[in-house]
Design a protein around this motif. Sequence first.
Motif, PDB file in Angstrom:
ATOM      1  N   GLU A 157     -21.511   6.612 -33.830  1.00  0.00           N
ATOM      2  CA  GLU A 157     -21.878   7.735 -32.972  1.00  0.00           C
ATOM      3  C   GLU A 157     -22.216   7.271 -31.551  1.00  0.00           C
ATOM      4  O   GLU A 157     -21.536   7.623 -30.592  1.00  0.00           O
ATOM      5  N   GLU A 158     -23.257   6.464 -31.431  1.00  0.00           N
ATOM      6  CA  GLU A 158     -23.766   6.111 -30.100  1.00  0.00           C
ATOM      7  C   GLU A 158     -22.799   5.205 -29.333  1.00  0.00           C
ATOM      8  O   GLU A 158     -22.506   5.455 -28.157  1.00  0.00           O
ATOM      9  N   LEU A 159     -22.314   4.151 -29.975  1.00  0.00           N
ATOM     10  CA  LEU A 159     -21.410   3.229 -29.286  1.00  0.00           C
ATOM     11  C   LEU A 159     -20.059   3.865 -28.953  1.00  0.00           C
ATOM     12  O   LEU A 159     -19.576   3.734 -27.815  1.00  0.00           O
ATOM     13  N   PRO A 160     -19.401   4.573 -29.892  1.00  0.00           N
ATOM     14  CA  PRO A 160     -18.129   5.218 -29.516  1.00  0.00           C
ATOM     15  C   PRO A 160     -18.281   6.214 -28.375  1.00  0.00           C
ATOM     16  O   PRO A 160     -17.395   6.311 -27.520  1.00  0.00           O
ATOM     17  N   ALA A 161     -19.390   6.958 -28.368  1.00  0.00           N
ATOM     18  CA  ALA A 161     -19.610   7.920 -27.281  1.00  0.00           C
ATOM     19  C   ALA A 161     -19.745   7.184 -25.947  1.00  0.00           C
ATOM     20  O   ALA A 161     -19.235   7.637 -24.912  1.00  0.00           O
ATOM     21  N   PHE A 162     -20.426   6.055 -25.951  1.00  0.00           N
ATOM     22  CA  PHE A 162     -20.608   5.269 -24.738  1.00  0.00           C
ATOM     23  C   PHE A 162     -19.273   4.690 -24.264  1.00  0.00           C
ATOM     24  O   PHE A 162     -18.919   4.776 -23.088  1.00  0.00           O
ATOM     25  N   LEU A 163     -18.508   4.109 -25.185  1.00  0.00           N
ATOM     26  CA  LEU A 163     -17.239   3.482 -24.817  1.00  0.00           C
ATOM     27  C   LEU A 163     -16.195   4.506 -24.394  1.00  0.00           C
ATOM     28  O   LEU A 163     -15.291   4.193 -23.605  1.00  0.00           O
ATOM     29  N   GLU A 164     -16.316   5.720 -24.906  1.00  0.00           N
ATOM     30  CA  GLU A 164     -15.386   6.768 -24.502  1.00  0.00           C
ATOM     31  C   GLU A 164     -15.449   6.982 -22.996  1.00  0.00           C
ATOM     32  O   GLU A 164     -14.440   7.304 -22.354  1.00  0.00           O
ATOM     33  N   GLY A 165     -16.632   6.779 -22.438  1.00  0.00           N
ATOM     34  CA  GLY A 165     -16.779   6.885 -20.991  1.00  0.00           C
ATOM     35  C   GLY A 165     -15.993   5.833 -20.231  1.00  0.00           C
ATOM     36  O   GLY A 165     -15.753   5.981 -19.036  1.00  0.00           O
ATOM     37  N   TYR A 166     -15.600   4.760 -20.918  1.00  0.00           N
ATOM     38  CA  TYR A 166     -14.789   3.705 -20.308  1.00  0.00           C
ATOM     39  C   TYR A 166     -13.314   3.813 -20.700  1.00  0.00           C
ATOM     40  O   TYR A 166     -12.538   2.873 -20.497  1.00  0.00           O
ATOM     41  N   GLY A 167     -12.936   4.920 -21.309  1.00  0.00           N
ATOM     42  CA  GLY A 167     -11.543   5.119 -21.664  1.00  0.00           C
ATOM     43  C   GLY A 167     -11.144   4.583 -23.017  1.00  0.00           C
ATOM     44  O   GLY A 167      -9.957   4.513 -23.336  1.00  0.00           O
ATOM     45  N   VAL A 168     -12.121   4.190 -23.853  1.00  0.00           N
ATOM     46  CA  VAL A 168     -11.827   3.700 -25.204  1.00  0.00           C
ATOM     47  C   VAL A 168     -11.855   4.878 -26.171  1.00  0.00           C
ATOM     48  O   VAL A 168     -12.822   5.644 -26.203  1.00  0.00           O
ATOM     49  N   SER A 169     -10.820   5.015 -26.971  1.00  0.00           N
ATOM     50  CA  SER A 169     -10.704   6.149 -27.882  1.00  0.00           C
ATOM     51  C   SER A 169     -11.782   6.109 -28.963  1.00  0.00           C
ATOM     52  O   SER A 169     -12.173   5.044 -29.435  1.00  0.00           O
ATOM     53  N   ARG A 170     -12.234   7.287 -29.383  1.00  0.00           N
ATOM     54  CA  ARG A 170     -13.161   7.381 -30.512  1.00  0.00           C
ATOM     55  C   ARG A 170     -12.416   7.433 -31.844  1.00  0.00           C
ATOM     56  O   ARG A 170     -13.052   7.364 -32.895  1.00  0.00           O
ATOM     57  N   THR A 171     -11.089   7.559 -31.794  1.00  0.00           N
ATOM     58  CA  THR A 171     -10.337   7.767 -33.035  1.00  0.00           C
ATOM     59  C   THR A 171      -9.245   6.735 -33.268  1.00  0.00           C
ATOM     60  O   THR A 171      -8.561   6.793 -34.288  1.00  0.00           O
ATOM     61  N   ASN A 172      -9.083   5.787 -32.354  1.00  0.00           N
ATOM     62  CA  ASN A 172      -8.010   4.789 -32.493  1.00  0.00           C
ATOM     63  C   ASN A 172      -8.622   3.392 -32.557  1.00  0.00           C
ATOM     64  O   ASN A 172      -8.406   2.560 -31.683  1.00  0.00           O
ATOM     65  N   ASN A 173      -9.395   3.164 -33.642  1.00  0.00           N
ATOM     66  CA  ASN A 173     -10.131   1.921 -33.781  1.00  0.00           C
ATOM     67  C   ASN A 173      -9.813   1.225 -35.097  1.00  0.00           C
ATOM     68  O   ASN A 173      -9.406   1.859 -36.074  1.00  0.00           O
ATOM     69  N   ALA A 174     -10.036  -0.073 -35.113  1.00  0.00           N
ATOM     70  CA  ALA A 174     -10.031  -0.877 -36.333  1.00  0.00           C
ATOM     71  C   ALA A 174     -11.360  -1.597 -36.409  1.00  0.00           C
ATOM     72  O   ALA A 174     -12.059  -1.738 -35.399  1.00  0.00           O
ATOM     73  N   VAL A 175     -11.722  -2.067 -37.614  1.00  0.00           N
ATOM     74  CA  VAL A 175     -12.979  -2.781 -37.783  1.00  0.00           C
ATOM     75  C   VAL A 175     -12.745  -3.961 -38.709  1.00  0.00           C
ATOM     76  O   VAL A 175     -12.039  -3.847 -39.711  1.00  0.00           O
ATOM     77  N   ALA A 176     -13.327  -5.109 -38.352  1.00  0.00           N
ATOM     78  CA  ALA A 176     -13.186  -6.328 -39.153  1.00  0.00           C
ATOM     79  C   ALA A 176     -14.520  -7.057 -39.171  1.00  0.00           C
ATOM     80  O   ALA A 176     -15.263  -7.033 -38.192  1.00  0.00           O
ATOM     81  N   GLY A 177     -14.806  -7.705 -40.298  1.00  0.00           N
ATOM     82  CA  GLY A 177     -16.046  -8.456 -40.390  1.00  0.00           C
ATOM     83  C   GLY A 177     -15.958  -9.530 -41.436  1.00  0.00           C
ATOM     84  O   GLY A 177     -15.079  -9.517 -42.306  1.00  0.00           O
ATOM     85  N   LEU A 178     -16.882 -10.488 -41.342  1.00  0.00           N
ATOM     86  CA  LEU A 178     -16.928 -11.591 -42.300  1.00  0.00           C
ATOM     87  C   LEU A 178     -18.231 -11.544 -43.089  1.00  0.00           C
ATOM     88  O   LEU A 178     -19.260 -11.147 -42.570  1.00  0.00           O
ATOM     89  N   SER A 179     -18.155 -11.910 -44.356  1.00  0.00           N
ATOM     90  CA  SER A 179     -19.333 -11.978 -45.224  1.00  0.00           C
ATOM     91  C   SER A 179     -20.046 -10.624 -45.231  1.00  0.00           C
ATOM     92  O   SER A 179     -19.479  -9.631 -45.639  1.00  0.00           O
ATOM     93  N   MET A 180     -21.297 -10.558 -44.738  1.00  0.00           N
ATOM     94  CA  MET A 180     -22.000  -9.285 -44.653  1.00  0.00           C
ATOM     95  C   MET A 180     -21.170  -8.247 -43.907  1.00  0.00           C
ATOM     96  O   MET A 180     -21.095  -7.072 -44.292  1.00  0.00           O
TER      97      MET A 180
END
Length: 342
Positions: A157-180
């Motif tokens: 919620e908070e980060l996507p809304a913030f990044l949207e102001g920089y032209g980053v889509s709220r719906t065209n994302n991927a997520v990756a992580g290690l361990s936890m």
Amino acid sequence: MAVQGASSCPRHGSVPITKRARAKRFWRRTLVVAAAVLALPALAGPALAMPTHPLHRTPEGGFEELMVPSSMGPIKVQVQWARHGGNAALYLLDGLRARNDFNAWTFETNALRQFAEDNVTLVMPVGGQSSFYTDWSAPSSSNGQKSTYKWETFLTEELPAFLEGYGVSRTNNAVAGLSMGGSAALALAAYHRDQFKHASSFSGYLNISAPGMREAIRVAMLDAGRFNVDSMALPWSPQWLRMDPFVFAPQLRNLPMYISASWGVPGPHDHPDGATGMFNTVNAVALEALSMMNTMSFIGRMDQLGIDAHYSLPVEGTHSWGYWQDQLADARPDILAALGAN
């Protein structure tokens, strides 16, 4: 012979020019010039659009650190902007020992270099030690934590809304992580399908409700910041089960995924030096073997449900950054394809 000041006198046949007439002529000429200036952009081509978002302090493809408001207070987020100004983003989640100064993907791996020429913004939140990137029930009762972790809220919620102001889509994302971050990546994608089009888990714990897993996580979290797992979610509560990829597996149907774990055999990235190095390697072997057990259980569940994913299960590999760097490189084509950024 010319007389000084004679120019103010009318010549033969001319009409005297009054002050009012001169003023009218001046303003008429001014309006003509102004109209010509305003017409220039139309003659030259379409007008340039004004920026609709804050300007990056660095150019496209550059690295920047942002301070993002959240219910937990300001959160540092490290970003590498899309090389060609695209709106896609890849969120890279840290492990259990996440630091408060840098996201480890930025210095333990070559992730920035891997995606340097790609049209995707890397989003690397800083902090969240032992959080599992979820919303906790209460502040940790064992280390004096002042505020309650609300990482899912921040990341969806908070980060996507913030990044949207920089032209980053709220719906065209991927997520990756290690361990936890591996199990967290699948959870975020499962519950926020409108945001994430791809999820990757590297050496994740994908069956945290298996016998003994909660107590293993308890010990690990106490060692990583003295966090209390009971403050995150009560034993076998709906909140705990909601975090378990084995349980929420049905919600992953039709989501492109990359799942990896190794069998814990030391390989090319393991070079133990001295007693400390040997201890760390033995620990990394044990952690990776546990991750593989969880992953195999998860794969069985996925097969039972008829859900596909891209699996990578090499024999060699321990619970360490060199192997996660390799797995990210292997997952990269799938990630870019899912985001339309290749």
